[in-house]
Motif scaffolding. Structure first.
Motif, short mmCIF file in Angstrom:
data_model
loop_
_atom_site.label_atom_id
_atom_site.label_comp_id
_atom_site.label_asym_id
_atom_site.label_seq_id
_atom_site.Cartn_x
_atom_site.Cartn_y
_atom_site.Cartn_z
N LYS A 209 0.83 -1.20 0.00
CA LYS A 209 0.00 0.00 0.00
C LYS A 209 0.86 1.25 0.00
CE LYS A 209 -4.40 0.14 2.20
NZ LYS A 209 -5.07 0.06 3.49
N MET A 210 1.94 1.19 0.78
CA MET A 210 2.81 2.36 0.84
C MET A 210 3.44 2.65 -0.52
SD MET A 210 4.43 1.83 4.55
CE MET A 210 6.02 2.52 4.32
N PHE B 190 2.19 1.95 -3.40
CA PHE B 190 1.18 2.56 -4.25
C PHE B 190 0.96 4.03 -3.89
CE2 PHE B 190 -0.25 -1.47 -6.00
CZ PHE B 190 -0.64 -1.05 -7.25
N GLY B 191 0.97 4.30 -2.59
CA GLY B 191 0.82 5.70 -2.16
C GLY B 191 1.91 6.57 -2.74
N MET B 192 3.15 6.08 -2.70
CA MET B 192 4.25 6.86 -3.26
C MET B 192 4.06 7.07 -4.75
SD MET B 192 7.50 5.28 -1.31
CE MET B 192 7.56 5.20 0.47
N PHE C 123 1.26 7.19 -6.37
CA PHE C 123 0.17 8.14 -6.61
C PHE C 123 0.63 9.57 -6.39
CE2 PHE C 123 -3.77 5.27 -5.82
CZ PHE C 123 -3.36 4.50 -6.89
N ILE C 124 1.53 9.74 -5.43
CA ILE C 124 1.97 11.10 -5.11
C ILE C 124 3.06 11.57 -6.07
CG2 ILE C 124 3.15 12.44 -3.32
CD1 ILE C 124 1.51 11.09 -1.30
N PRO D 53 3.61 12.10 -9.34
CA PRO D 53 3.45 13.22 -10.27
C PRO D 53 3.38 14.56 -9.56
CG PRO D 53 1.76 11.58 -10.65
CD PRO D 53 2.55 11.12 -9.50
N TRP D 54 2.61 14.55 -8.46
CA TRP D 54 2.49 15.79 -7.70
C TRP D 54 3.85 16.23 -7.17
CZ3 TRP D 54 3.75 16.67 -2.62
CH2 TRP D 54 3.42 17.94 -2.15
N LEU D 55 4.62 15.23 -6.69
CA LEU D 55 5.91 15.55 -6.07
C LEU D 55 6.86 16.15 -7.10
CD1 LEU D 55 7.27 15.37 -3.36
CD2 LEU D 55 8.27 13.24 -4.07
N ILE D 56 6.90 15.55 -8.30
CA ILE D 56 7.76 16.09 -9.36
C ILE D 56 7.34 17.52 -9.68
CG2 ILE D 56 8.42 15.85 -11.77
CD1 ILE D 56 8.04 12.83 -11.41
#
Lengths: 398, 337
Positions: free
Chosen positions: A108-109, A111-113, A115-116, A118-121
């Motif tokens: 799950k973690m 997957f969380g990373m 998902f985030i 694109p936002w992080l880049i």
């Protein structure tokens, strides 16, 4: 279906893997022996208190079984390397196998990373690096170079000093403009918040035609504020307004009445400016109304029911149930309002970009960065101040 | 006959008075009656208020429509105020030429649809991750996402423009798509926050059931969370569409300023605001009006208003179609977690 042909791994790769496995086996064996020796030592030691001994032994036992598992794994791999044919696995399959071997929480973690990501880049490329650059530029004296680009000259806080001492906009200094913007927000903010809470409570009740009224009240979300302002303040807008205000001069009569009674001028000024801004306030509070309606909808009904059983009036219910439960959303709406109305305040004239290009940006980027840093700081200061003011009264249900 | 009716009326009034006297003498029923009357008064007050506020909201729109349909010959006519003397679409014709309407509309549609799609994907994914797929440090990232709301775009515009120019991305609509897809579009932070709050409101048991059935987080997200979050999706889609449509700052800075061929409705509107006279003289459309219009400021105000109507019209039509969904979406959303 076509069967995939599997290619066996090369001899060198097999040898390499074998040496790695043997090394691993040796290491594991050594640690296993060490741990088991310790186990025996502690077990035979009579000075140990019983409960401590039990705990230590238990821990070591677990470690041992873990090591035993690992050893078995390596041994079976070695056996396979020695005796069986081993095929190459594609990288993707290897990765997916590795992923499947992870425990469920860790999957799950991951997957969380993902998902985030694109936002992080975007955050790094489009947000934080420009922000740091702006702050760096504001500490430099910059002038455009001949061949394009800028010359940098580190000058500590010279830009800020110039900004507050000599820079003017239409006859008023930056400090004046800033205070005026902040004052405007100080008037707007409570008015917009109170108005939108009031409207949200009103719209939340069911009355005849509430669907239509709701549809109308969300129209300001769609309005283009430049266009609307232009219409209202343009030549035609004034013509219409003068025609309208001949009809009712209620506001003036009311304020005269208040003055005669002897209620102070400050309050009247505040009221009159609020009345003057009614168009703007109504049109600015579309999102806030949405936020509050959603918040009101999410208040569980049983709270109201139990309040009713206890004999609370509607007034009490509003102050004791509704307001505390929507208080987190008041904070959200507040942040949104400050950002939104600061974005359209007078200080923005320093930073305008018209269709011809930026005015200050091309000539003095250092100064531009200094203004925008001041602007951003003022923004954060206002929000921080409001946060401190409201922090104690915000209530979180969970 | 009349006498009879009068008698009946009298008796009925008498009856009513007696009835209310009876009620008045009993304290509990009296209280209930008073409450009922108070409720009626409050109701009337509410309706007056609602109608007044609706007027305030619709006033600019009515004003714009009234001005837009006014014939150029009626411009100084004092008898014509709200309802035009003769309906004319001449203003629309002139404003369309000044705005280069169809080109700009196409560009705006492309930009708005694309940006909305990308924003939806990036912000809903990030919001879901912040709500449910937590890992060590994800709260720090969430704080950073909130921080992006607080920092105004103007602050980072200049360095961003410079670095985008170095990447040779300025002047193409793909820049805005890229920024939206990376969750750094117009007010993306707010959308992430909305989605997060929304997902937190959906019961965990739904997800757990799906996980037990062997779904991975991506499947849970697309098959369980997104369909349940329809309200939030509609809200975010509408808001991001509208904000992109009305956006001037971003679009000018990153696309239109260095690529004048790609203009959206809003940027055209603003450039018309600054140079209307020149633009119309260049296009040679003053002849359409049939008067010497350069001397009267009301004429340019009229054209500006009409172009404003033209800019907002597609949005209003769109809003008309989706408003029911939108209102329902907000009602059912329960954005607070």
């Amino acid at each position: 279906m076509k069967k995939k042909t599997l290619t066996p791994i090369t001899v060198q790769a097999r040898e390499a893997r074998k040496t790695v496995a043997i090394q691993k086996q040796g290491k594991l064996q050594a640690t296993f022996e060490e741990v088991s020796a310790r186990y025996i030592r502690i077990g035979e030691n009579k000075k140990y208190p019983a409960f401590l001994k039990f705990r230590r032994l238990n821990k070591l036992n677990r470690q041992l079984s873990h090591l035993r598992n690992k050893l078995q794994h390596v041994n079976s791999e070695l056996f396979a390397l020695n005796n069986q044919e081993i095929y190459q696995t594609p990288l993707l399959k290897q990765l997916s196998r590795k992923f499947e071997q992870l425990p469920y929480d860790k999957q799950k973690m991951v997957f969380g990373m993902l998902f985030i990501l694109p936002w992080l880049i975007g955050f790094i490329v489009f947000f934080s690096s420009p922000l740091i650059t702006t702050i760096w530029w504001s500490l430099n004296e910059m002038a455009p170079k001949v061949g394009g680009g800028f010359t940098f000259n580190f000058a500590w806080f010279d830009n800020y000093r110039n900004l507050f001492v000599s820079e003017t906009l239409a006859g008023s200094t930056v400090l004046e403009v800033l205070t005026r913007s902040i004052m405007n927000i100080a008037i707007d903010l409570p008015t917009i918040l109170l108005f939108s809470i009031f409207i949200a409570v009103l719209l939340n009740t069911k009355f005849k035609g509430h669907q239509l009224v709701k549809a109308i009240f969300f129209i300001p979300v769609v309005y283009n504020m430049t266009v609307v302002n232009n219409t209202l303040s343009g030549a035609f807008g004034q013509l219409f307004e003068s025609n309208l205000s001949e009809g009712f001069q209620l506001g003036e009569t009311f304020s005269n009445f208040l003055l005669q009674i002897g209620i102070g001028g400050g309050l009247i000024e505040f009221l009159m400016s609020a009345v003057d801004r009614i168009f703007l306030i109504v049109n600015k509070s579309g999102i806030q109304i949405i936020i509050f309606i959603a918040a009101l909808q999410s208040i569980p009904i049983h709270l109201y029911e139990s309040a009713k059983v206890e004999g609370a009036t509607k007034y009490e219910m509003f102050w004791k149930v509704t307001i505390p439960l929507i208080s987190p959303m008041i904070l959200t709406a507040l942040v949104f309002t400050v950002v939104d109305s600061f974005g359209s305040s007078e200080i923005m004239h320093f930073l305008t970009v018209n269709s011809q290009g930026t005015t200050m940006a091309t000539n003095m980027p250092g100064m531009y960065s200094a203004i925008s840093t001041v602007y951003f700081m003022a923004n954060i200061l206002i929000i921080g101040f409001a946060f401190l003011l409201l922090r104690k009264s915000v209530f979180y249900y969970d | 006959m009349i006498k009879n009716a009068w008698k009946q009326l009298k008796s009925s009034i008498h009856c009513a008075i007696k009835h209310y006297q009876l009620i008045w003498s009993q304290p509990l029923r009296k209280k209930a009656l008073l409450y009922r009357i108070l409720g009626k008064i409050v109701n009337v007050f509410k309706y007056v208020l609602v109608v007044g506020l609706c007027f305030v909201i619709l006033y600019p729109l009515m004003l714009q429509l009234a001005i837009a349909f006014r014939a150029p010959t009626d411009v100084n006519n004092p008898t014509v105020l709200w309802i035009p003397g003769e309906f004319s679409i001449k203003n629309f014709q002139v404003a369309m030429i000044a705005l280069r309407y169809w080109d700009a509309l196409r560009n705006t549609l492309i930009l708005s649809f694309g940006v909305t799609m990308f924003q939806l994907i990036s912000t809903s994914l990030a919001g879901y991750a912040f709500a449910r797929l937590k890992f060590r440090g994800s709260s720090i990232f969430f704080a950073a996402a909130l921080f992006t709301i607080v920092v105004p775009q103007t602050v980072i515009a200049l360095p961003l423009l410079r670095s985008l120019t170095q990447m040779q991305l300025v002047g193409k609509p793909i820049t805005l798509f890229l920024m939206a897809g990376m969750g750094m579009g117009i007010k993306s932070g707010i959308f992430i926050y909305l989605f997060r709050q929304f997902y937190r409101g959906i019961p965990v048991e739904l997800e757990e059931a799906a996980y037990i059935d062997g779904a991975n987080p991506l499947q849970v997200f697309s098959k369980i969370m997104l369909p349940n979050a329809r309200g939030a999706v509609i809200t975010v889609a509408l808001l991001s569409f509208v904000w992109q449509w009305n956006d001037f700052y971003f679009t000018t800075l990153f696309v239109t300023r260095s690529n004048l061929g790609f203009a959206t409705l809003t940027t055209q509107q603003v450039s018309v605001l600054f140079g209307l006279q020149q633009a119309l003289t260049d296009a040679g459309v003053w002849g359409l009006m049939g008067q010497d219009v350069t001397k009267n400021p009301l004429f340019s105000s009229m054209i500006l208003n009409t172009s404003g109507v033209l800019v907002m019209l597609p949005l209003l039509v769109l809003y008309f179609f989706v408003q029911k969904l939108f209102v329902q979406g907000i009602e059912r959303s329960g954005i607070v977690g």
